[in-house]
Design a protein around this motif. Structure first.
Motif, PDB file in Angstrom:
ATOM      1  N   ASP A  11       0.850  -1.177   0.000  1.00 44.42           N
ATOM      2  CA  ASP A  11       0.000   0.000   0.000  1.00 44.42           C
ATOM      3  C   ASP A  11       0.894   1.238   0.000  1.00 44.42           C
ATOM      4  O   ASP A  11       0.770   2.114   0.826  1.00 44.42           O
ATOM      5  N   ARG A  12       1.834   1.265  -0.962  1.00 47.10           N
ATOM      6  CA  ARG A  12       2.775   2.373  -1.064  1.00 47.10           C
ATOM      7  C   ARG A  12       2.865   2.799  -2.517  1.00 47.10           C
ATOM      8  O   ARG A  12       2.778   1.972  -3.409  1.00 47.10           O
ATOM      9  N   SER A  13       3.086   4.062  -2.707  1.00 47.16           N
ATOM     10  CA  SER A  13       3.279   4.553  -4.064  1.00 47.16           C
ATOM     11  C   SER A  13       4.698   4.243  -4.508  1.00 47.16           C
ATOM     12  O   SER A  13       5.566   3.922  -3.702  1.00 47.16           O
ATOM     13  N   ALA A  14       4.942   4.347  -5.798  1.00 48.36           N
ATOM     14  CA  ALA A  14       6.282   4.105  -6.324  1.00 48.36           C
ATOM     15  C   ALA A  14       7.280   5.062  -5.684  1.00 48.36           C
ATOM     16  O   ALA A  14       8.414   4.674  -5.377  1.00 48.36           O
ATOM     17  N   GLY A  15       6.877   6.298  -5.454  1.00 43.42           N
ATOM     18  CA  GLY A  15       7.758   7.272  -4.812  1.00 43.42           C
ATOM     19  C   GLY A  15       8.127   6.881  -3.399  1.00 43.42           C
ATOM     20  O   GLY A  15       9.267   7.057  -2.968  1.00 43.42           O
ATOM     21  N   ASP A  16       7.143   6.343  -2.658  1.00 39.70           N
ATOM     22  CA  ASP A  16       7.413   5.876  -1.296  1.00 39.70           C
ATOM     23  C   ASP A  16       8.418   4.737  -1.304  1.00 39.70           C
ATOM     24  O   ASP A  16       9.297   4.659  -0.444  1.00 39.70           O
ATOM     25  N   LEU A  17       8.272   3.825  -2.271  1.00 39.36           N
ATOM     26  CA  LEU A  17       9.197   2.692  -2.352  1.00 39.36           C
ATOM     27  C   LEU A  17      10.595   3.157  -2.721  1.00 39.36           C
ATOM     28  O   LEU A  17      11.589   2.638  -2.190  1.00 39.36           O
ATOM     29  N   GLU A  18      10.691   4.129  -3.618  1.00 38.39           N
ATOM     30  CA  GLU A  18      12.005   4.676  -3.979  1.00 38.39           C
ATOM     31  C   GLU A  18      12.660   5.314  -2.769  1.00 38.39           C
ATOM     32  O   GLU A  18      13.855   5.113  -2.523  1.00 38.39           O
TER      33      GLU A  18
END
Length: 56
Positions: A11-18
């Motif tokens: 439940d994370r955006s790609a930006g959060d994962l980066e």
């Protein structure tokens, strides 16, 4: 990408994962290999904890 019924969905955006990946790498002195190793150890610990909870 498709998910199986047993595969957790992030439940994370790609930006959060980066950002999380950058933070893990930075915490390991900039060494991506060390960051991966640390994350694998943490994951194994969490898997053991879940297994203990399921045994109750």
């Amino acid at each position: 990408m498709s998910h199986t019924a047993t595969e957790p969905q992030l439940d994370r955006s790609a930006g959060d994962l980066e950002l999380a990946a950058d933070e893990a790498k930075a915490a390991s002195g900039g060494d991506a290999r060390e960051a991966v190793k640390a994350l694998l150890v943490a994951n194994a610990s969490l898997e053991r904890e879940v297994a203990l909870w399921l045994q109750r």
